[in-house]
Design an enzyme around this catalytic site. Structure first.
Site, mmCIF file in Angstrom:
data_model
loop_
_atom_site.group_PDB
_atom_site.id
_atom_site.type_symbol
_atom_site.label_atom_id
_atom_site.label_comp_id
_atom_site.label_asym_id
_atom_site.label_seq_id
_atom_site.Cartn_x
_atom_site.Cartn_y
_atom_site.Cartn_z
ATOM 1 N N ARG A 221 0.858 -1.193 0.000
ATOM 2 C CA ARG A 221 0.000 0.000 0.000
ATOM 3 C C ARG A 221 0.894 1.244 0.000
ATOM 4 N NH1 ARG A 221 -2.428 3.015 4.594
ATOM 5 N NH2 ARG A 221 -3.948 4.412 3.622
ATOM 6 N N HIS B 182 -2.745 11.202 0.469
ATOM 7 C CA HIS B 182 -2.263 10.989 1.832
ATOM 8 C C HIS B 182 -1.689 12.311 2.343
ATOM 9 C CE1 HIS B 182 -0.792 7.724 4.770
ATOM 10 N NE2 HIS B 182 -0.543 8.878 5.348
ATOM 11 N N GLU C 81 -7.315 8.813 5.838
ATOM 12 C CA GLU C 81 -7.568 9.524 7.091
ATOM 13 C C GLU C 81 -8.001 10.983 6.912
ATOM 14 O OE1 GLU C 81 -4.440 6.903 9.804
ATOM 15 O OE2 GLU C 81 -4.012 9.026 9.425
ATOM 16 N N ASN D 250 -7.605 2.211 9.899
ATOM 17 C CA ASN D 250 -6.308 2.396 10.547
ATOM 18 C C ASN D 250 -6.525 2.494 12.044
ATOM 19 O OD1 ASN D 250 -5.398 2.584 7.938
ATOM 20 N ND2 ASN D 250 -4.843 4.745 8.036
ATOM 21 N N TYR E 296 -4.459 2.565 15.940
ATOM 22 C CA TYR E 296 -3.232 2.644 16.733
ATOM 23 C C TYR E 296 -3.484 2.541 18.230
ATOM 24 C CZ TYR E 296 -0.878 3.919 12.442
ATOM 25 O OH TYR E 296 -0.370 3.890 11.166
ATOM 26 N N GLU F 157 -3.674 0.199 8.238
ATOM 27 C CA GLU F 157 -2.509 0.623 9.012
ATOM 28 C C GLU F 157 -2.656 0.121 10.440
ATOM 29 O OE1 GLU F 157 -1.450 4.779 9.104
ATOM 30 O OE2 GLU F 157 -1.808 5.030 6.950
#
Length: 464
Positions: free
Chosen positions: A90, A133, A178, A304, A306, A361
């Site tokens: 990606r 991005h 995002e 994504n 985290y 991600e």
């Protein structure tokens, strides 16, 4: 699910019955153009070039002009990716590298990505292409950037030119990566480029980003009908600090404000109810027909993840975010909380009619040290192991998860943190541009090679 902080394995493992071990489950690595490419002299300036040149915006005073010099090291980098046994790569296209300010094509820039795509396909690695991005060309920001509705239509035209040029080389497109970060961090909080600080601006930018996504989806459906076309959103699930009704309500409002603000328009063609708690001046500039465009059918959604966030009630605001205190923390100061990924996937699975999901991600910045030519990063390996298990837990309970991408392939320019934080499973010596696979990268490689070997064995057994 709690992470065992005392036991750190040297390998990644999953139960033999895990859906993630099926042959068609995709594993990959991910990067982004501004963070790795360098070669700033062969593209236009972006909002991040301007932001980097503004004193005090980047912690170490650095910029992305050189980064990992991927434009000149791309062949080496693709050989590295192939050696890791991944199914997919990606990466993002730099708008400023492929389109001139007058809207014409920069053929040199396009040729770079076409060569990249051709080599990936030669290696049987599926290209997952992100069209945006965060690196908006500066000349568009000079015309209002994402505050200007016209930028959404400029993005549609860019997506059209790029997808026509790429032809059938792309396995999957993501329109945006995002949009929360682009809109909230860039236009509302002011800590990312272009550095505006206004709640009204944040909502205006978010709406135009979502509109750009919908317009691009129409183009991709026409130009790349065989590709998987979707969007990538980042989510941090919101937990109440206590069981009090006030804290629960605060966490719910934060969840709508930060997470569902971007997901609900895509899947239900409307903004969440927290909209009604905002002053009219902070409402998005919705025009007739916008929500239908934004709600274009998705082939998949990229998620994504985290960390999580915790909230409590506030006397003056809708909610109050609490600092990350629970150990362990990553080098970003983010709590390691794999259960949040399972909770998030199950929550959205129950709440929405979700398209197929890819974890696009997931990873951690840790304090990495190069010692005798090696980087041992057991904390990152533990992070990857626990979060893959979290994905497996959700998949076992019915969530249609079809892929997982580790962030990031290699250390890179980490936005406002500059080069201070390292997310890669490959270490980059920025002075020599040497790439050194970390122990987590070797573990990821070994896991994928073993999975491929077992998959091939099952196919041979089935053919007998």
């Amino acid at each position: 699910m709690k992470q065992d902080r005392t036991l750190i394995n040297k390998a990644i493992t999953l139960p033999a019955t895990s859906p993630l071990l099926k042959n068609d489950f995709i594993f990959g690595v991910a990067t982004a153009s501004f963070q790795i490419e360098g070669a700033a002299d062969s593209r236009l300036d972006t909002i991040w070039d301007t932001f980097c040149a503004t004193p005090g915006k980047i912690r170490d005073g650095s910029d992305g002009k050189t980064a990992c010099e991927h434009v000149s090291h791309w062949e080496e980098d693709l050989r590295l990716i192939r050696s890791m046994g991944v199914d997919a790569y990606r990466f993002s296209v730099s708008w400023a590298r492929v389109i001139h300010a007058d809207g014409s094509v920069n053929q040199q820039g396009l040729d770079f990505y076409i060569a990249l795509l051709d080599r990936l396909n030669e290696y049987a690695i599926k290209p997952f292409v992100t069209l945006y991005h965060w690196d908006l060309p500066q000349y568009l920001e000079d015309q209002g950037g994402w505050l200007n509705r016209e930028t959404a239509y400029k993005f549609r035209d860019y997506a059209d030119r790029v997808s026509r040029a790429f032809g059938d080389r792309v396995h999957s497109y993501a329109t945006l990566n995002e949009p929360f970060c682009s809109a909230y961090l860039g236009y509302e909080a002011g800590i990312h480029a272009p550095g505006h600080k206004s709640r009204a601006y944040g909502k205006q930018a978010a709406h135009h980003l979502l509109l750009a996504h919908g317009l691009a989806m129409e183009v991709l459906e026409r130009n790349a009908p065989e590709a998987l076309n979707g969007i990538v959103l980042n989510f941090s699930p919101c937990y109440p600090e206590s069981d009090s009704a006030e804290d629960i309500e605060a966490a719910n409002m934060a969840d709508e404000y930060f997470n569902h603000w971007y997901l609900q328009p895509l899947l239900e063609q409307r903004y969440p109810d927290v909209l009604e708690k905002l002053p009219r001046s902070e409402h998005p500039p919705v025009m007739p027909g916008d929500m239908a465009i934004i709600g274009h059918k998705l082939d998949y959604i990229g998620i994504n993840y985290y960390t999580r966030e915790r909230y409590q009630a506030s006397a003056s605001e809708l909610f109050e975010k609490l600092e990350h205190e629970q150990q362990p923390l990553t080098d970003m100061g983010w709590e390691v909380f794999p259960q949040g990924l399972t909770d998030l996937l199950l929550d959205y699975h129950q709440r929405y009619l979700l398209p197929p999901v890819y974890i696009t991600e997931n990873g951690a910045a840790m304090v990495d040290k190069l010692v005798d030519g090696k980087v041992d990063d057991p904390e990152r390996l533990a992070y990857l192991q626990s979060h893959l298990q979290a994905v497996d837990d959700a998949a076992m309970q019915g969530v249609d998860v079809r892929g997982y991408f580790a962030w990031s392939l290699m250390d890179n320019f980490e936005w406002a943190e500059g080069y201070l934080k390292r997310f890669g499973i490959v270490y980059v010596d920025y002075e020599s541009q040497q790439r050194i696979i970390k122990s987590s990268g070797y573990a990821y490689r070994d896991f994928l090679l073993q999975k491929a070997e077992q998959g091939a064995g099952k196919q041979q057994a089935g053919a007998r």
